[in-house]
Design an enzyme around this catalytic site. Structure first.
Site, mmCIF file in Angstrom:
data_model
loop_
_atom_site.group_PDB
_atom_site.id
_atom_site.type_symbol
_atom_site.label_atom_id
_atom_site.label_comp_id
_atom_site.label_asym_id
_atom_site.label_seq_id
_atom_site.Cartn_x
_atom_site.Cartn_y
_atom_site.Cartn_z
ATOM 1 N N GLY A 115 2.838 2.630 10.744
ATOM 2 C CA GLY A 115 3.751 3.749 10.549
ATOM 3 C C GLY A 115 4.450 4.203 11.819
ATOM 4 O O GLY A 115 5.058 5.268 11.849
ATOM 5 N N GLU A 171 -4.701 -4.879 10.812
ATOM 6 C CA GLU A 171 -3.730 -3.794 10.963
ATOM 7 C C GLU A 171 -4.002 -3.063 12.276
ATOM 8 O O GLU A 171 -4.837 -2.140 12.306
ATOM 9 C CB GLU A 171 -3.856 -2.799 9.804
ATOM 10 C CG GLU A 171 -3.588 -3.398 8.445
ATOM 11 C CD GLU A 171 -3.050 -2.363 7.454
ATOM 12 O OE1 GLU A 171 -1.963 -2.608 6.918
ATOM 13 O OE2 GLU A 171 -3.684 -1.316 7.256
ATOM 14 N N GLY A 206 3.177 -0.989 4.236
ATOM 15 C CA GLY A 206 3.153 0.441 3.933
ATOM 16 C C GLY A 206 4.553 0.930 3.591
ATOM 17 O O GLY A 206 5.029 0.796 2.468
ATOM 18 N N GLY A 207 5.243 1.486 4.580
ATOM 19 C CA GLY A 207 6.563 2.098 4.361
ATOM 20 C C GLY A 207 7.525 1.216 3.577
ATOM 21 O O GLY A 207 8.186 1.692 2.636
ATOM 22 N N SER A 228 3.986 -1.690 10.402
ATOM 23 C CA SER A 228 5.436 -1.696 10.606
ATOM 24 C C SER A 228 6.067 -3.057 10.321
ATOM 25 O O SER A 228 6.996 -3.479 11.023
ATOM 26 C CB SER A 228 5.787 -1.221 12.023
ATOM 27 O OG SER A 228 5.349 0.123 12.200
ATOM 28 N N GLU A 246 -6.670 4.630 8.151
ATOM 29 C CA GLU A 246 -6.495 6.053 7.809
ATOM 30 C C GLU A 246 -7.765 6.606 7.169
ATOM 31 O O GLU A 246 -8.104 7.771 7.360
ATOM 32 C CB GLU A 246 -5.274 6.216 6.888
ATOM 33 C CG GLU A 246 -3.982 6.011 7.670
ATOM 34 C CD GLU A 246 -2.831 5.431 6.858
ATOM 35 O OE1 GLU A 246 -2.865 5.471 5.613
ATOM 36 O OE2 GLU A 246 -1.878 4.925 7.489
ATOM 37 N N HIS A 271 -9.386 0.942 5.404
ATOM 38 C CA HIS A 271 -8.087 1.218 6.025
ATOM 39 C C HIS A 271 -8.291 2.181 7.196
ATOM 40 O O HIS A 271 -9.121 3.097 7.116
ATOM 41 C CB HIS A 271 -7.126 1.823 4.992
ATOM 42 C CG HIS A 271 -5.708 1.814 5.481
ATOM 43 N ND1 HIS A 271 -5.236 2.751 6.372
ATOM 44 C CD2 HIS A 271 -4.685 0.968 5.236
ATOM 45 C CE1 HIS A 271 -3.961 2.466 6.637
ATOM 46 N NE2 HIS A 271 -3.606 1.401 5.962
ATOM 47 N N ASN A 287 0.872 -1.178 0.000
ATOM 48 C CA ASN A 287 0.000 0.000 0.000
ATOM 49 C C ASN A 287 0.907 1.226 0.000
ATOM 50 O O ASN A 287 1.523 1.549 1.012
ATOM 51 C CB ASN A 287 -0.889 -0.026 1.256
ATOM 52 C CG ASN A 287 -1.714 1.245 1.406
ATOM 53 O OD1 ASN A 287 -1.741 2.095 0.512
ATOM 54 N ND2 ASN A 287 -2.383 1.377 2.546
ATOM 55 N N TRP A 288 0.989 1.875 -1.159
ATOM 56 C CA TRP A 288 1.923 3.015 -1.279
ATOM 57 C C TRP A 288 1.375 4.261 -0.596
ATOM 58 O O TRP A 288 2.072 5.263 -0.482
ATOM 59 C CB TRP A 288 2.184 3.328 -2.751
ATOM 60 C CG TRP A 288 2.804 2.205 -3.532
ATOM 61 C CD1 TRP A 288 3.037 0.908 -3.096
ATOM 62 C CD2 TRP A 288 3.255 2.250 -4.888
ATOM 63 N NE1 TRP A 288 3.602 0.172 -4.112
ATOM 64 C CE2 TRP A 288 3.754 0.963 -5.216
ATOM 65 C CE3 TRP A 288 3.287 3.258 -5.854
ATOM 66 C CZ2 TRP A 288 4.281 0.666 -6.476
ATOM 67 C CZ3 TRP A 288 3.819 2.969 -7.109
ATOM 68 C CH2 TRP A 288 4.304 1.680 -7.405
ATOM 69 N N LYS A 289 0.123 4.228 -0.205
ATOM 70 C CA LYS A 289 -0.529 5.403 0.410
ATOM 71 C C LYS A 289 -0.352 6.625 -0.512
ATOM 72 O O LYS A 289 -0.296 6.460 -1.720
ATOM 73 C CB LYS A 289 0.002 5.629 1.822
ATOM 74 C CG LYS A 289 -0.095 4.338 2.668
ATOM 75 C CD LYS A 289 0.117 4.543 4.123
ATOM 76 C CE LYS A 289 -0.004 3.195 4.835
ATOM 77 N NZ LYS A 289 0.085 3.282 6.276
HETATM 78 P P1 13P Z 1 3.341 0.635 7.638
HETATM 79 O O1 13P Z 1 3.908 -0.656 7.086
HETATM 80 O O2 13P Z 1 4.023 1.845 7.110
HETATM 81 O O3 13P Z 1 3.245 0.597 9.123
HETATM 82 O O4 13P Z 1 1.836 0.736 7.079
HETATM 83 C C1 13P Z 1 0.989 -0.359 7.195
HETATM 84 C C2 13P Z 1 -0.257 -0.062 6.474
HETATM 85 O O5 13P Z 1 -1.043 0.788 6.888
HETATM 86 C C3 13P Z 1 -0.524 -0.786 5.227
HETATM 87 O O6 13P Z 1 -1.822 -0.583 4.783
#
Ligand code: 13P
Length: 263
Positions: A180, A174, A240-241, A219, A104, A102, A10-12
């Site tokens: 993050g 998650e 994510g990251g 993470s 977020e 998600h 997920n590149w956000k």
């Molecule tokens: P991180 O891996 O950056 O913690 O993000 C996880 C995430 O929200 C994937 O959707």
């Protein structure tokens, strides 16, 4: 039936057009996954979806396992919803999956479980694979309510699906406190919640619950993934990251492959 292993990135809200294309090319060059390896899902921002679909299509040999996902969609098919993107629009681009619910989206855009349930149905109606996210906040875990919160999320969003529909869903656990933050759930915490989610899915559709992939997200990085992916009900990760670097994302695919081939 063996559950499919999936590594989804997920590149956000990251990358620009040029960078996104370069990242896809680097991933294609770095990730070797055959018919029995993990499926690889890339979820770039909306403007880069079509380009990503085209790049993957141009490199189809041995890439049957690769999919493109959107990060969100609207529950309606079309109409006066300025700024929104619908499931049939995604389908028409060749997108095969979509992240929904998600944390977020829930936190910053006020998405409720009920709205997310409609998105899941819209995706299924149009033949897309929903990647349904659930997970508790830190205060909910600290007060010992994490199971209750996740059970509620699962029941509202997935509780009314038929077995055939549930069989086409991917769930991502998650924990919000791990997203993050650099703080990941311990393998023990993740195993426990994934087993709990599996049990909830069995209550909805016992015949298919065991084939629904349950991904861990929060993470997840190459240095902590082996312990997480070794868990029986942990069928890969939503990253994510670490999905923004071809090296670390490719390492995660390798780690998942090793964890599942020795399982
Ligand atoms: P991180 O891996 O950056 O913690 O993000 C996880 C995430 O929200 C994937 O959707």
């Amino acid at each position: 039936m063996k559950v499919k292993t999936i590594i989804a990135g997920n590149w956000k809200m990251n990358t620009g057009a040029k960078e996104a294309g370069e990242l896809v090319e680097e991933l294609l060059a770095n990730i070797k996954t055959g018919a029995y390896g993990p499926a690889v899902v890339l979820a770039p921002p909306f403007p880069f979806l079509a380009d990503t679909v085209q790049r993957l299509a141009a490199a189809t040999k041995g890439r049957q396992q690769w999919m493109v996902a959107a990060q969100n969609c609207h529950q309606e098919e079309h109409g006066a919803f300025t700024g929104e993107v619908s499931a049939p629009m995604l389908k028409s681009l060749g997108v095969q999956a979509c992240i929904v619910g998600h944390s977020e989206r829930r936190q910053y855009f006020g998405e409720t479980d009920t709205a997310v349930a409609k998105k899941v149905s819209a995706l299924l109606r149009h033949g897309l694979m929903p990647i349904y996210c659930c997970g508790e906040r830190l205060d909910e875990r600290q007060s010992g309510r994490h199971r209750e919160v996740v059970a509620q999320q699962i029941t509202t969003a997935l509780g009314n699906l038929t077995p055939g529909e549930l069989a086409r869903v991917v769930v991502a656990y998650e924990p919000v406190w791990a997203i993050g933050t650099g703080v990941t759930a311990t393998p023990q915490q993740a195993r426990e919640m994934h087993a709990f989610i599996r049990a909830e899915l069995r209550r909805i559709a016992p015949g298919v619950a065991d084939q629904v992939p349950i991904l861990y997200g929060g993470s997840c990085k190459p240095d902590n993934a082996a312990g997480l992916f070794a868990g029986e009900d942990i069928n890969g990760g939503l990253i994510g990251g670490a999905a923004l670097s071809a090296d670390s994302f490719a390492a995660l695919v390798r780690i998942a492959q090793e964890a599942k081939s020795t399982a």
